[in-house]
Scaffold this motif. Structure first.
Motif, PDB file in Angstrom:
ATOM      1  N   SER A  28       0.830  -1.207   0.000  1.00  0.00           N
ATOM      2  CA  SER A  28       0.000   0.000   0.000  1.00  0.00           C
ATOM      3  C   SER A  28       0.863   1.256   0.000  1.00  0.00           C
ATOM      4  CB  SER A  28      -0.924   0.000   1.218  1.00  0.00           C
ATOM      5  OG  SER A  28      -1.839  -1.076   1.173  1.00  0.00           O
ATOM      6  N   ALA A  29       1.969   1.216   0.750  1.00  0.00           N
ATOM      7  CA  ALA A  29       2.876   2.360   0.793  1.00  0.00           C
ATOM      8  C   ALA A  29       3.500   2.610  -0.573  1.00  0.00           C
ATOM      9  CB  ALA A  29       3.959   2.134   1.848  1.00  0.00           C
ATOM     10  N   ASP A  30       3.893   1.541  -1.257  1.00  0.00           N
ATOM     11  CA  ASP A  30       4.468   1.667  -2.603  1.00  0.00           C
ATOM     12  C   ASP A  30       3.443   2.260  -3.573  1.00  0.00           C
ATOM     13  OD1 ASP A  30       6.887   0.653  -1.830  1.00  0.00           O
ATOM     14  OD2 ASP A  30       6.449  -1.400  -2.460  1.00  0.00           O
ATOM     15  N   SER A  31       2.198   1.785  -3.474  1.00  0.00           N
ATOM     16  CA  SER A  31       1.139   2.270  -4.357  1.00  0.00           C
ATOM     17  C   SER A  31       0.879   3.753  -4.128  1.00  0.00           C
ATOM     18  CB  SER A  31      -0.134   1.467  -4.114  1.00  0.00           C
ATOM     19  OG  SER A  31      -1.203   1.961  -4.899  1.00  0.00           O
ATOM     20  N   LEU A  32       0.856   4.172  -2.866  1.00  0.00           N
ATOM     21  CA  LEU A  32       0.614   5.579  -2.543  1.00  0.00           C
ATOM     22  C   LEU A  32       1.763   6.454  -3.025  1.00  0.00           C
ATOM     23  CD1 LEU A  32      -0.973   7.837  -1.236  1.00  0.00           C
ATOM     24  CD2 LEU A  32       0.004   7.183   0.969  1.00  0.00           C
ATOM     25  N   LYS A  33       2.979   6.001  -2.827  1.00  0.00           N
ATOM     26  CA  LYS A  33       4.140   6.781  -3.283  1.00  0.00           C
ATOM     27  C   LYS A  33       4.114   6.944  -4.801  1.00  0.00           C
ATOM     28  CE  LYS A  33       9.178   6.847  -3.527  1.00  0.00           C
ATOM     29  NZ  LYS A  33       9.170   8.321  -3.541  1.00  0.00           N
ATOM     30  N   ASN A  34       3.795   5.861  -5.521  1.00  0.00           N
ATOM     31  CA  ASN A  34       3.741   5.926  -6.981  1.00  0.00           C
ATOM     32  C   ASN A  34       2.662   6.900  -7.457  1.00  0.00           C
ATOM     33  OD1 ASN A  34       5.798   4.048  -7.260  1.00  0.00           O
ATOM     34  ND2 ASN A  34       4.415   2.304  -7.412  1.00  0.00           N
ATOM     35  N   ALA A  35       1.503   6.868  -6.788  1.00  0.00           N
ATOM     36  CA  ALA A  35       0.409   7.761  -7.169  1.00  0.00           C
ATOM     37  C   ALA A  35       0.783   9.218  -6.912  1.00  0.00           C
ATOM     38  CB  ALA A  35      -0.856   7.396  -6.396  1.00  0.00           C
ATOM     39  N   TYR A  91       1.801  19.109  -1.044  1.00  0.00           N
ATOM     40  CA  TYR A  91       1.130  18.026  -0.315  1.00  0.00           C
ATOM     41  C   TYR A  91       1.544  16.664  -0.855  1.00  0.00           C
ATOM     42  CZ  TYR A  91      -2.626  14.889   1.147  1.00  0.00           C
ATOM     43  OH  TYR A  91      -3.342  13.825   1.647  1.00  0.00           O
ATOM     44  N   ALA A  92       1.530  16.503  -2.171  1.00  0.00           N
ATOM     45  CA  ALA A  92       1.909  15.220  -2.773  1.00  0.00           C
ATOM     46  C   ALA A  92       3.358  14.865  -2.466  1.00  0.00           C
ATOM     47  CB  ALA A  92       1.694  15.253  -4.285  1.00  0.00           C
ATOM     48  N   ASN A  93       4.224  15.855  -2.459  1.00  0.00           N
ATOM     49  CA  ASN A  93       5.631  15.635  -2.145  1.00  0.00           C
ATOM     50  C   ASN A  93       5.801  15.129  -0.715  1.00  0.00           C
ATOM     51  OD1 ASN A  93       8.366  17.185  -1.013  1.00  0.00           O
ATOM     52  ND2 ASN A  93       8.629  16.217  -2.999  1.00  0.00           N
ATOM     53  N   GLN A  94       5.056  15.715   0.209  1.00  0.00           N
ATOM     54  CA  GLN A  94       5.124  15.296   1.609  1.00  0.00           C
ATOM     55  C   GLN A  94       4.536  13.900   1.806  1.00  0.00           C
ATOM     56  OE1 GLN A  94       4.219  18.489   4.607  1.00  0.00           O
ATOM     57  NE2 GLN A  94       3.651  19.644   2.778  1.00  0.00           N
ATOM     58  N   VAL A  95       3.444  13.606   1.105  1.00  0.00           N
ATOM     59  CA  VAL A  95       2.834  12.279   1.202  1.00  0.00           C
ATOM     60  C   VAL A  95       3.782  11.209   0.656  1.00  0.00           C
ATOM     61  CG1 VAL A  95       0.997  10.797   0.279  1.00  0.00           C
ATOM     62  CG2 VAL A  95       0.446  13.060   1.193  1.00  0.00           C
ATOM     63  N   SER A  96       4.442  11.502  -0.461  1.00  0.00           N
ATOM     64  CA  SER A  96       5.390  10.566  -1.046  1.00  0.00           C
ATOM     65  C   SER A  96       6.503  10.227  -0.057  1.00  0.00           C
ATOM     66  CB  SER A  96       5.988  11.155  -2.331  1.00  0.00           C
ATOM     67  OG  SER A  96       6.972  10.293  -2.871  1.00  0.00           O
TER      68      SER A  96
END
Length: 241
Positions: free
Chosen positions: A75-82, A198-203
């Motif tokens: 799930s972490a990999d999927s979120l980082k990719n998105a 935001y996306a950068n921080q989530v990644s």
């Protein structure tokens, strides 16, 4: 015990002399194939602590823990990719201006709102997958990593709500398509592109969750009584030895 670990005055593995190296490997093989376990069981009279049936619950717990940690990593990999998909720039950027047909039949350079919505929706689904995969696994490092993820989302809640993304009571996200498509795409771009976005921080936080899950797996699945590593993460190592 001295023969198993080769306690002598030599200079090789575990203090074994070069002449005892083969004995050490032979003894290790006895541990790995279970002969050593049978010997110890006979010696101690069937102590329940040595009985694999008595410890069957621990094995099941270890497997269940491995499944949870694997799910968290995926799930972490999927979120980082998105998140990384939304951060792409240049010709690969979903925020690049394209020819968009207007109501009067003319075209002008503008954002492809449908394409942006699709990428953001994938991000939201991956984020929710991350929330769903998280189960309490008695890990302070994982708890901190997840807390950091949800904290940065709450910190951006107002900006997210302006583009149709809201935080639900369980911590997951909802995306309203109509609100999103009417939103200012420049605001969307600012949320999902650039250092500190935001996306950068989530990644970054997804990477930390992945790391914490890997570290927890290496801690939770250790050397067992059969002379092998119990974790699925160490399957290839067991085959090698």
């Amino acid at each position: 015990m001295s023969s198993i670990f080769g306690w002598s005055n030599g200079g090789s593995i575990f203090g074994a002399s070069s002449g005892s190296s083969m004995n050490f490997l032979s003894d290790y093989a006895a541990i790995k194939n279970g002969s050593y376990y049978k010997l110890m069981k006979a010696y101690y009279g069937g102590n329940s602590k040595l009985d694999p049936i008595a410890n069957k619950g621990n094995t099941a717990t270890s497997k269940e823990s491995s499944k949870k940690l694997t799910s968290i990593q995926n799930s972490a990999d999927s979120l980082k990719n998105a998140a990384d998909e939304l951060q792409k720039t240049g010709s690969k950027s979903v925020f690049k201006l394209v020819d968009v047909e207007q109501e009067d039949g003319t075209t002008k350079k503008d954002f492809d709102v449908d394409a942006i919505y699709k990428k953001v929706n994938q991000f939201v689904e991956s984020y929710n997958g991350m929330i769903d995969s998280y189960d309490k696994v008695s890990s302070d490092s994982l708890d901190r990593a997840f807390k950091n993820l949800t904290t940065v989302t709450r910190a951006n809640s107002r900006a997210l709500s302006e583009i149709g993304i809201n935080i639900k009571s369980d911590g997951s996200l909802s995306l309203d398509k109509e609100t999103f498509q009417k939103a200012d795409m420049n605001k969307v771009k600012n949320l999902f592109q650039g250092n500190g976005s935001y996306a950068n921080q989530v990644s970054a936080r997804a990477s930390m969750i992945d790391y914490a899950a890997q570290r927890e797996a290496s801690r939770a699945n250790t050397y067992n009584k059969y002379g092998a590593y119990s974790s699925n993460y160490n399957y290839s190592y067991n085959n090698y030895i």
